[in-house]
Design a protein around this motif. Structure first.
Motif, PDB file in Angstrom:
ATOM      1  N   VAL A 404       0.899  -1.263  -0.064  1.00  0.00           N
ATOM      2  CA  VAL A 404      -0.211   0.206   0.008  1.00  0.00           C
ATOM      3  C   VAL A 404       0.826   1.141  -0.057  1.00  0.00           C
ATOM      4  O   VAL A 404       0.676   2.162  -0.691  1.00  0.00           O
ATOM      5  N   ILE A 405       1.932   1.083   0.681  1.00  0.00           N
ATOM      6  CA  ILE A 405       2.923   2.348   0.905  1.00  0.00           C
ATOM      7  C   ILE A 405       3.321   2.722  -0.510  1.00  0.00           C
ATOM      8  O   ILE A 405       3.623   3.780  -1.057  1.00  0.00           O
ATOM      9  N   SER A 406       4.019   1.707  -1.153  1.00  0.00           N
ATOM     10  CA  SER A 406       4.403   1.645  -2.555  1.00  0.00           C
ATOM     11  C   SER A 406       3.532   2.315  -3.524  1.00  0.00           C
ATOM     12  O   SER A 406       3.770   3.310  -4.361  1.00  0.00           O
ATOM     13  N   GLY A 407       2.358   1.797  -3.508  1.00  0.00           N
ATOM     14  CA  GLY A 407       1.441   2.294  -4.479  1.00  0.00           C
ATOM     15  C   GLY A 407       1.084   3.880  -4.394  1.00  0.00           C
ATOM     16  O   GLY A 407       0.881   4.594  -5.114  1.00  0.00           O
ATOM     17  N   LEU A 408       0.876   4.335  -3.088  1.00  0.00           N
ATOM     18  CA  LEU A 408       0.646   5.581  -2.927  1.00  0.00           C
ATOM     19  C   LEU A 408       1.817   6.474  -3.048  1.00  0.00           C
ATOM     20  O   LEU A 408       1.515   7.710  -3.598  1.00  0.00           O
ATOM     21  N   ALA A 409       3.088   6.054  -3.033  1.00  0.00           N
ATOM     22  CA  ALA A 409       4.117   6.571  -3.429  1.00  0.00           C
ATOM     23  C   ALA A 409       4.025   7.097  -5.013  1.00  0.00           C
ATOM     24  O   ALA A 409       4.387   8.097  -5.135  1.00  0.00           O
ATOM     25  N   VAL A 410       3.738   5.933  -5.780  1.00  0.00           N
ATOM     26  CA  VAL A 410       3.262   6.341  -7.158  1.00  0.00           C
ATOM     27  C   VAL A 410       2.373   7.457  -7.214  1.00  0.00           C
ATOM     28  O   VAL A 410       2.712   8.310  -8.070  1.00  0.00           O
ATOM     29  N   VAL A 411       1.401   7.396  -6.734  1.00  0.00           N
ATOM     30  CA  VAL A 411       0.423   8.533  -6.944  1.00  0.00           C
ATOM     31  C   VAL A 411       0.945   9.972  -6.314  1.00  0.00           C
ATOM     32  O   VAL A 411       0.618  10.828  -7.029  1.00  0.00           O
ATOM     33  N   GLY A 412       1.595   9.875  -5.243  1.00  0.00           N
ATOM     34  CA  GLY A 412       2.188  10.941  -4.831  1.00  0.00           C
ATOM     35  C   GLY A 412       3.350  11.760  -5.889  1.00  0.00           C
ATOM     36  O   GLY A 412       3.374  12.805  -6.182  1.00  0.00           O
ATOM     37  N   ALA A 413       4.216  10.622  -6.469  1.00  0.00           N
ATOM     38  CA  ALA A 413       5.008  11.286  -7.293  1.00  0.00           C
ATOM     39  C   ALA A 413       4.257  11.660  -8.640  1.00  0.00           C
ATOM     40  O   ALA A 413       4.538  12.912  -9.269  1.00  0.00           O
ATOM     41  N   LEU A 414       3.290  11.398  -9.150  1.00  0.00           N
ATOM     42  CA  LEU A 414       2.233  11.894 -10.257  1.00  0.00           C
ATOM     43  C   LEU A 414       1.765  13.166  -9.665  1.00  0.00           C
ATOM     44  O   LEU A 414       1.522  14.100 -10.570  1.00  0.00           O
ATOM     45  N   LEU A 415       1.127  13.325  -8.645  1.00  0.00           N
ATOM     46  CA  LEU A 415       0.485  14.406  -8.320  1.00  0.00           C
ATOM     47  C   LEU A 415       1.629  15.782  -8.119  1.00  0.00           C
ATOM     48  O   LEU A 415       1.229  16.881  -8.522  1.00  0.00           O
ATOM     49  N   CYS A 416       2.799  15.418  -7.743  1.00  0.00           N
ATOM     50  CA  CYS A 416       3.940  16.621  -7.652  1.00  0.00           C
ATOM     51  C   CYS A 416       4.005  17.180  -8.750  1.00  0.00           C
ATOM     52  O   CYS A 416       4.467  18.145  -8.891  1.00  0.00           O
ATOM     53  N   LEU A 417       3.490  16.494  -9.852  1.00  0.00           N
ATOM     54  CA  LEU A 417       3.982  17.149 -11.286  1.00  0.00           C
ATOM     55  C   LEU A 417       3.055  18.562 -11.454  1.00  0.00           C
ATOM     56  O   LEU A 417       3.316  19.296 -12.443  1.00  0.00           O
ATOM     57  N   LYS A 418       1.930  18.252 -10.826  1.00  0.00           N
ATOM     58  CA  LYS A 418       1.076  19.541 -10.801  1.00  0.00           C
ATOM     59  C   LYS A 418       1.111  20.740  -9.969  1.00  0.00           C
ATOM     60  O   LYS A 418       0.374  21.596 -10.071  1.00  0.00           O
ATOM     61  N   VAL A 419       2.036  20.304  -8.929  1.00  0.00           N
ATOM     62  CA  VAL A 419       2.094  21.176  -7.850  1.00  0.00           C
ATOM     63  C   VAL A 419       2.891  22.495  -8.386  1.00  0.00           C
ATOM     64  O   VAL A 419       4.034  22.307  -8.650  1.00  0.00           O
ATOM     65  N   ASP A 420       2.463  23.689  -8.127  1.00  0.00           N
ATOM     66  CA  ASP A 420       3.265  24.943  -8.656  1.00  0.00           C
ATOM     67  C   ASP A 420       3.528  25.636  -7.322  1.00  0.00           C
ATOM     68  O   ASP A 420       2.536  26.460  -6.809  1.00  0.00           O
ATOM     69  N   ALA A 421       4.686  25.711  -7.008  1.00  0.00           N
ATOM     70  CA  ALA A 421       5.208  26.486  -5.827  1.00  0.00           C
ATOM     71  C   ALA A 421       5.181  28.153  -6.086  1.00  0.00           C
ATOM     72  O   ALA A 421       5.511  28.755  -5.259  1.00  0.00           O
ATOM     73  N   SER A 422       4.969  28.337  -7.243  1.00  0.00           N
ATOM     74  CA  SER A 422       5.036  30.091  -7.790  1.00  0.00           C
ATOM     75  C   SER A 422       3.683  30.687  -7.446  1.00  0.00           C
ATOM     76  O   SER A 422       3.405  31.938  -7.305  1.00  0.00           O
ATOM     77  N   GLN A 423       2.560  29.617  -7.341  1.00  0.00           N
ATOM     78  CA  GLN A 423       1.261  30.400  -7.141  1.00  0.00           C
ATOM     79  C   GLN A 423       0.833  30.600  -5.670  1.00  0.00           C
ATOM     80  O   GLN A 423       0.573  29.709  -4.921  1.00  0.00           O
ATOM     81  N   LYS A 424       0.783  31.701  -5.117  1.00  0.00           N
ATOM     82  CA  LYS A 424       0.282  32.087  -3.940  1.00  0.00           C
ATOM     83  C   LYS A 424      -1.030  31.803  -3.863  1.00  0.00           C
ATOM     84  O   LYS A 424      -1.791  31.831  -4.409  1.00  0.00           O
TER      85      LYS A 424
END
Length: 426
Positions: A404-424
């Motif tokens: 389960v930990i491994s599967g969620l790590a894959v999901v986390g890796a995909l989600l981070c590709l959409k996170v934009d640290a420049s947007q307040k």
């Protein structure tokens, strides 16, 4: 005259009070994990004394995580409303009191109540501590600052099993709870005496350091409006970051809460060996915390691209964890398994400091509330994981819990590709 004053400030060497603030915060993070990891190491002794099943122990561990998740946002609000000086002093004193009160418990029910109240206090720690750094730490130092604070927490978690094992062997399982409670109360007193909510309020900050800080983060606002919850909660970036942190939270909490029991039950480690084995992945995690924040800041310094600098480190970290966890679980050699688990925790900890740096990047003056929302999701995952792992192990075995930990790590890796640290977000 004003010109000569400005020249004098430029010639003056800045003090480093902001670094003292940072290292005090590192100590706070250490204490949070020392206090919460005690029960994980003491769990076999507690289960034996009170005759508890794995499922019941899961609810005891989960009581902390449930409370910790529920009170993240109130804890962050406390820091934004009353300032980190008063708020952090109060919550550390609160949870230290309930760390001590654990020695008075007598059955599963009393342990659940005590752990829930303990979690209420600890819930405010990271959001308020993040808020405490928002006025002090330069943007170019934030990745490193969040990395080193979380490294402190993991180092506290890493050394605790060995200390607890030694104390249990000599004095019984209640002794470490009393010792760590006293450490927390001592830190709370020191924080109240030293910390100030703004650098301009601290008598030891000279004009050069004040100019350096205010030039980078702006002067503190004398009057600040209410927390803009509507803007924060309607921000897609807030939800992406929070869901990503959910994936991280499930994995790290499983290691923190259940790994000593896994070594004892599945790998046959006795008490002393269990303490050492449980510490190894967390020591690897310290390296991950330090590396993640430092690499992200270096990438930002060289490229000037804050989103890329944050995103790439998180993606690599999740990917390492996704690969290493199954390899660890399937290894027949317990020493090799611990090494793979260490790499997995290293990968997860590459994520955490950078994620918290993003809350400073996008949260600004409301970093306490923004980080509280993110951490709510991480600890909601932790609450579910703490309870669910007991049932998963009882009915499907340890390997299923780790997959389960491994599967969620894959999901986390995909989600981070959409996170934009420049947007307040506020």
């Amino acid at each position: 005259m004003a010109s000569s004053d400005a020249t004098a400030v430029k010639a003056q060497r800045p003090t480093r009070i902001r670094h003292a603030v940072l290292w005090m915060t590192v100590l706070a993070y250490m204490i949070t994990y020392m206090d919460r990891v005690v029960i994980s190491t003491a769990a076999p002794s507690i289960r034996a004394e009170f005759d508890l099943s794995k499922e019941t122990m899961g609810w005891i561990l989960g009581a902390f995580q449930i409370s910790y998740a529920l009170f993240q946002i109130p804890g962050g609000w406390l820091g934004d409303k009353f300032g980190p000086r008063a708020a952090l002093t109060g919550v550390v004193a609160w949870w230290s009191a309930f760390t001590a009160a654990t020695v008075l418990t007598w059955n599963a029910g009393s342990l659940i109540v005590c752990r829930f109240l303990f979690g209420m206090g600890e819930a405010g720690a990271f959001p308020i501590a993040t808020r405490s750094l928002s006025r002090w730490i330069l943007p170019s130092e934030r990745g490193w600052a969040q990395g080193v604070t979380h490294a402190g927490s993991r180092f506290g978690g890493a050394i605790t099993p060995m200390l607890v094992v030694a104390l249990i062997a000599s004095f019984g399982w209640r002794a470490p709870f009393l010792l760590f409670a006293l450490i927390g109360l001592g830190w709370a007193a020191a924080w109240w005496l030293f910390y100030r909510n703004s650098p301009s309020e601290h008598k030891s900050v000279n004009a050069a350091e004040l100019a350096l800080i205010e030039g980078a983060v702006g002067a503190a606002k004398r009057e600040r409006g209410p927390v803009p919850w509507a803007k924060i909660l309607h921000s897609p970036q807030m939800w992406l970051l929070s869901l990503m942190y959910f994936c991280y939270g499930w994995g790290i909490v499983t290691f923190l809460q259940w790994f000593p029991t896994y070594l004892h039950d599945a790998r046959g480690f006795e008490l002393a060996a269990m303490g050492i084995g449980a510490s190894m992945p967390l020591i690897a995690g310290v390296a991950g915390d330090l590396a993640g924040g430092w690499i992200s800041d270096r990438l930002l310094h060289r490229s000037g691209k804050i989103t890329w600098a944050r995103r790439v480190v998180i993606f690599v970290g999740f990917t390492i964890a996704a690969v290493a966890v199954p390899l660890a679980a399937l290894s027949a050699d317990p020493i090799v398994a611990i090494a793979w688990f260490g790499l997995a925790v290293f990968g997860l900890e590459l994520v955490v400091g950078v994620a918290w740096a993003i809350t400073l990047d996008i949260g600004g003056e409301y970093a306490g509330s923004v980080s509280a929302v993110m951490n709510t999701f991480g600890n909601l995952a932790g609450a579910i994981a703490a309870v669910a792992t007991g049932y998963i192990v009882a009915h499907s075995g340890w390997n299923s819990a780790f997959f389960v930990i491994s599967g969620l790590a894959v999901v986390g890796a995909l989600l981070c590709l959409k996170v934009d640290a420049s947007q307040k977000v506020a």
